[in-house]
Motif scaffolding. Structure first.
Motif, PDB file in Angstrom:
ATOM      1  N   SER A 287      25.035 -66.324 -73.298  1.00 51.35           N
ATOM      2  CA  SER A 287      26.536 -65.896 -73.778  1.00 51.35           C
ATOM      3  C   SER A 287      27.192 -67.375 -73.894  1.00 51.35           C
ATOM      4  O   SER A 287      28.076 -67.474 -74.614  1.00 51.35           O
ATOM      5  CB  SER A 287      27.157 -65.170 -72.815  1.00 51.35           C
ATOM      6  N   MET A 288      26.515 -68.333 -73.310  1.00 51.37           N
ATOM      7  CA  MET A 288      27.175 -69.723 -73.373  1.00 51.37           C
ATOM      8  C   MET A 288      27.200 -70.175 -74.684  1.00 51.37           C
ATOM      9  O   MET A 288      27.985 -71.024 -75.303  1.00 51.37           O
ATOM     10  CB  MET A 288      26.498 -70.795 -72.300  1.00 51.37           C
ATOM     11  N   ILE A 289      26.341 -69.748 -75.558  1.00 48.83           N
ATOM     12  CA  ILE A 289      26.309 -70.162 -76.941  1.00 48.83           C
ATOM     13  C   ILE A 289      26.715 -69.083 -77.915  1.00 48.83           C
ATOM     14  O   ILE A 289      27.484 -69.401 -78.866  1.00 48.83           O
ATOM     15  CB  ILE A 289      24.651 -70.285 -77.550  1.00 48.83           C
ATOM     16  N   THR A 290      26.800 -67.794 -77.610  1.00 46.03           N
ATOM     17  CA  THR A 290      26.881 -66.808 -78.692  1.00 46.03           C
ATOM     18  C   THR A 290      28.208 -66.230 -78.629  1.00 46.03           C
ATOM     19  O   THR A 290      29.038 -65.715 -79.470  1.00 46.03           O
ATOM     20  CB  THR A 290      26.143 -65.537 -78.574  1.00 46.03           C
ATOM     21  N   VAL A 291      29.025 -66.373 -77.159  1.00 50.65           N
ATOM     22  CA  VAL A 291      30.385 -65.906 -77.103  1.00 50.65           C
ATOM     23  C   VAL A 291      31.171 -67.249 -77.644  1.00 50.65           C
ATOM     24  O   VAL A 291      30.963 -68.246 -76.706  1.00 50.65           O
ATOM     25  CB  VAL A 291      30.642 -65.549 -75.469  1.00 50.65           C
ATOM     26  N   PRO A 292      32.279 -67.077 -78.317  1.00 45.81           N
ATOM     27  CA  PRO A 292      33.022 -68.201 -78.830  1.00 45.81           C
ATOM     28  C   PRO A 292      33.576 -68.943 -77.490  1.00 45.81           C
ATOM     29  O   PRO A 292      33.748 -70.404 -77.502  1.00 45.81           O
ATOM     30  CB  PRO A 292      33.757 -67.791 -80.025  1.00 45.81           C
ATOM     31  N   VAL A 293      34.284 -68.218 -76.827  1.00 43.76           N
ATOM     32  CA  VAL A 293      35.113 -68.809 -75.564  1.00 43.76           C
ATOM     33  C   VAL A 293      34.164 -69.552 -74.733  1.00 43.76           C
ATOM     34  O   VAL A 293      34.359 -71.064 -74.348  1.00 43.76           O
ATOM     35  CB  VAL A 293      35.801 -67.697 -74.805  1.00 43.76           C
ATOM     36  N   ASN A 294      33.004 -69.311 -74.396  1.00 42.96           N
ATOM     37  CA  ASN A 294      32.300 -69.960 -73.590  1.00 42.96           C
ATOM     38  C   ASN A 294      31.605 -71.022 -74.372  1.00 42.96           C
ATOM     39  O   ASN A 294      31.250 -72.245 -73.708  1.00 42.96           O
ATOM     40  CB  ASN A 294      30.971 -69.063 -73.111  1.00 42.96           C
ATOM     41  N   ARG A 295      31.286 -70.763 -75.560  1.00 42.72           N
ATOM     42  CA  ARG A 295      30.572 -72.005 -76.391  1.00 42.72           C
ATOM     43  C   ARG A 295      31.462 -73.117 -76.667  1.00 42.72           C
ATOM     44  O   ARG A 295      31.106 -74.391 -76.235  1.00 42.72           O
ATOM     45  CB  ARG A 295      30.204 -71.591 -77.762  1.00 42.72           C
ATOM     46  N   ARG A 296      32.861 -72.863 -76.976  1.00 41.77           N
ATOM     47  CA  ARG A 296      33.457 -74.002 -76.970  1.00 41.77           C
ATOM     48  C   ARG A 296      33.925 -74.653 -75.470  1.00 41.77           C
ATOM     49  O   ARG A 296      34.007 -75.986 -75.393  1.00 41.77           O
ATOM     50  CB  ARG A 296      35.306 -73.524 -77.425  1.00 41.77           C
ATOM     51  N   ALA A 297      33.844 -73.911 -74.399  1.00 40.85           N
ATOM     52  CA  ALA A 297      34.218 -74.626 -73.256  1.00 40.85           C
ATOM     53  C   ALA A 297      32.809 -75.523 -72.926  1.00 40.85           C
ATOM     54  O   ALA A 297      32.766 -76.595 -72.331  1.00 40.85           O
ATOM     55  CB  ALA A 297      34.295 -73.396 -72.017  1.00 40.85           C
ATOM     56  N   LEU A 298      31.699 -74.972 -73.206  1.00 38.80           N
ATOM     57  CA  LEU A 298      30.623 -75.445 -72.990  1.00 38.80           C
ATOM     58  C   LEU A 298      30.461 -77.168 -73.803  1.00 38.80           C
ATOM     59  O   LEU A 298      30.078 -77.909 -73.424  1.00 38.80           O
ATOM     60  CB  LEU A 298      29.325 -74.823 -73.331  1.00 38.80           C
ATOM     61  N   ILE A 299      30.768 -76.866 -75.033  1.00 38.70           N
ATOM     62  CA  ILE A 299      30.915 -77.982 -75.857  1.00 38.70           C
ATOM     63  C   ILE A 299      31.823 -79.210 -75.387  1.00 38.70           C
ATOM     64  O   ILE A 299      31.274 -80.227 -75.062  1.00 38.70           O
ATOM     65  CB  ILE A 299      31.362 -77.729 -77.285  1.00 38.70           C
ATOM     66  N   ILE A 300      32.770 -78.889 -74.816  1.00 35.63           N
ATOM     67  CA  ILE A 300      33.796 -79.779 -74.016  1.00 35.63           C
ATOM     68  C   ILE A 300      33.111 -80.238 -72.959  1.00 35.63           C
ATOM     69  O   ILE A 300      33.083 -81.574 -72.529  1.00 35.63           O
ATOM     70  CB  ILE A 300      35.163 -79.088 -73.799  1.00 35.63           C
TER      71      ILE A 300
END
Length: 537
Positions: A287-300
């Motif tokens: 979900s860190m990649i597939t869920v947009p909220v988590n993905r954006r947080a992870l990118i930052i």
């Protein structure tokens, strides 16, 4: 459980939190969250707790700082008459590799065991690794003990900021995490001081590395008296213990305010529990990649940690004594102490202003100073080494003027780094929801140590291949890219609770949304102050 089911759970969590927050619009600021943050004075309990946690930072800084003096004083104690560049890189990189693995495991492990236990495990590893280094007699045993120390460093660097964030009042959260960074820089200062003190003592490097057992032992004892994170306690169903911790953190708040805080936390944590119980670890990881909220947080989170390492700062910490020795300083360890002292002093500046000025603004204004400092160093190295073909050669006398400019450029770079980049990435835990906070923090911390490994293991080779001027110019270019990343992707999270931060990523990286929420929260606080003033009149 399918990914769509995970998304539904996540949406349910967001909807439930929005209902608790006054106003049904996603991203509205909770009246409750404002009410429970009214305490103006930080209690002695919070300061005591954070002080104990920041010993992890001291250990982190001490270990990264002590190796610089160790490498120039080992001489033939490990077998070879002099350590080769390759052996130095192995010794330095072994710690980083261990930290990469420790950081990757730390967050996820703490979701299962709790934050406090993982810090205790890190301390035990620190003690074992430090004692092992002090008694080793071969290069490979030194490398093995440095790897062990690295695991402890990785665990502590991942969990200490996370533990502090979950126990700190919102208005002081950034400052409390910066205290951990202050202790990292203080640990580096202490390490350089001890390096200088033992530099002329036979076998003094063994004392340098062995003294790391002292703070680790102190923290291990203190941890027995500290509470677990209230969010973890709620997650484990221990509501009464969580209530007692909140009472001590907000000792000046009323019983009603404590109950409101607990209600907000329980609403958020319960939804995280539901997601955790109905999904596997690999689904949450995915979900860190597939869920947009988590993905954006992870990118930052990962982007900021990559920026922190790829700027080249830690190579200066690892190799500063060797570098200053090569350019002609008679007391290279003492000169390294000037650099680490600058780091410490300007981290104190960040401690004062990170919650006032904000994370984003500090980064936007400090990063150009790093670019300038590294560019100046590149120019100085170019002109300094013209008569040696662009390379630094041991035993060659270099211009004292250019050597002084190199030192000045390093001070400018370190001062700018300490003001912003040295602190802000460690606020990473506030970016993630509780159900993935351990995973997100682990991945971000692992990115930090992966970057550290890359830079630390290639620094000497890079200096040899593209000359010192080219190497520092290369780092300057990476800093410029990092500054652009901050401009376009890094939102402001100061003043928002851990539960509120999540909502800013629903429709992008949240730069404008975070500012809207902060303004809304500020207005609500002003209204409360006005009402309180009328009530007291």
């Amino acid at each position: 459980m399918t990914q769509s089911s995970f998304d539904e759970k996540r949406q349910t969590k967001d909807h439930t939190q929005d209902e608790l927050y006054e106003g049904n619009k996603a991203g509205d600021v909770s009246q409750y969250a404002v009410v429970v943050e009214v305490e103006k004075r930080t209690t002695w309990f919070v300061w005591l707790l954070v002080t104990c946690c920041t010993i992890s930072g001291l250990l982190f800084g001490y270990d990264t700082g002590v190796i610089s003096g160790t490498l120039v004083t080992i001489n033939g104690d490990l077998g070879p008459a002099q350590l080769s560049d390759g052996q130095k890189e192995f010794i330095t990189s072994a710690t980083t590799l261990g930290a990469l693995l420790g950081g990757l495991a730390g967050g996820a492990m703490s979701d299962w065991t709790g934050r406090r236990l993982v810090l205790g495990i890190a301390d035990i590893i620190f003690v074992g690794g430090a004692l092992g280094q002090a008694v080793c007699h071969t290069v490979w045993s030194m490398i093995g003990c440095r790897f062990l120390i690295g695991i402890g460093v990785g665990l502590a660097s991942c969990i200490a900021p996370l533990y502090i964030q979950e126990l700190s009042p919102t208005r002081m959260r950034g400052r409390m995490v910066v205290l951990n960074v202050v202790m990292i820089t203080f640990g580096q200062v202490v390490a350089y001081g001890i390096d200088a003190g033992f530099a002329n003592v036979s076998g003094g490097w063994r004392w340098m590395v062995g003294l790391g057992t002292v703070p680790a032992g102190i923290q291990l004892i203190c941890l027995a008296f500290l509470p677990e994170s209230p969010r973890i306690l709620i997650q484990k169903g221990n509501i009464e213990a969580a209530h007692r911790v909140l009472e001590r953190v907000y000792s000046q708040a009323t019983a009603e305010q404590i109950d409101f805080q607990l209600q907000v936390l329980r609403a958020s944590v319960q939804q995280s529990i539901d997601i955790t119980n109905s999904t596997t670890f690999f689904e949450r990881f995915n979900s860190m990649i597939t869920v947009p909220v988590n993905r954006r947080a992870l990118i930052i989170g990962c982007g900021m940690q990559a920026f922190q390492q790829l700027c080249g700062f830690n190579t200066l910490m690892y190799y500063s004594a060797s570098l200053f020795q090569e350019i002609g300083f008679n007391q290279p360890t003492a000169v390294g102490l000037i650099v680490s002292g600058t780091n410490f002093i300007f981290t104190l500046f960040a401690l004062k202003y990170i919650d006032i000025v904000g994370r984003r603004r500090i980064m936007v204004f400090s990063a150009p100073g790093m670019v300038f400092g590294l560019t100046l160093a590149s120019i100085a190295f170019h002109y300094m080494t013209l008569h040696t073909g662009g390379d630094l050669v041991n035993g060659v006398s270099y211009s004292r003027s250019w050597s002084a400019i190199v030192l000045l450029s390093m001070i400018i770079f370190v001062a700018s780094y300490a003001t912003g980049l040295g602190n802000v990435p460690w606020q990473q835990g506030e970016l993630f929801g509780l159900e993935v906070r351990g995973i997100g923090t682990s991945l971000s911390t692992a990115t930090n140590w992966a970057g550290n490994l890359l830079i630390g293991s290639t620094y000497l080779s890079l200096m040899a291949k593209i000359t010192p001027a080219g190497a520092f110019g290369f780092y300057a270019g990476l800093c410029l890219l990092g500054w652009l990343f901050c401009l376009f992707c890094f939102p402001e999270t100061a003043g928002l609770s851990l539960e509120e931060v999540q909502s800013i990523f629903q429709d992008g990286f949240g730069i404008r949304e975070s500012q809207r929420m902060r303004n809304q929260k500020r207005e609500m606080r002003m209204q409360q102050d006005i009402k309180a003033g009328r009530g007291n009149a």
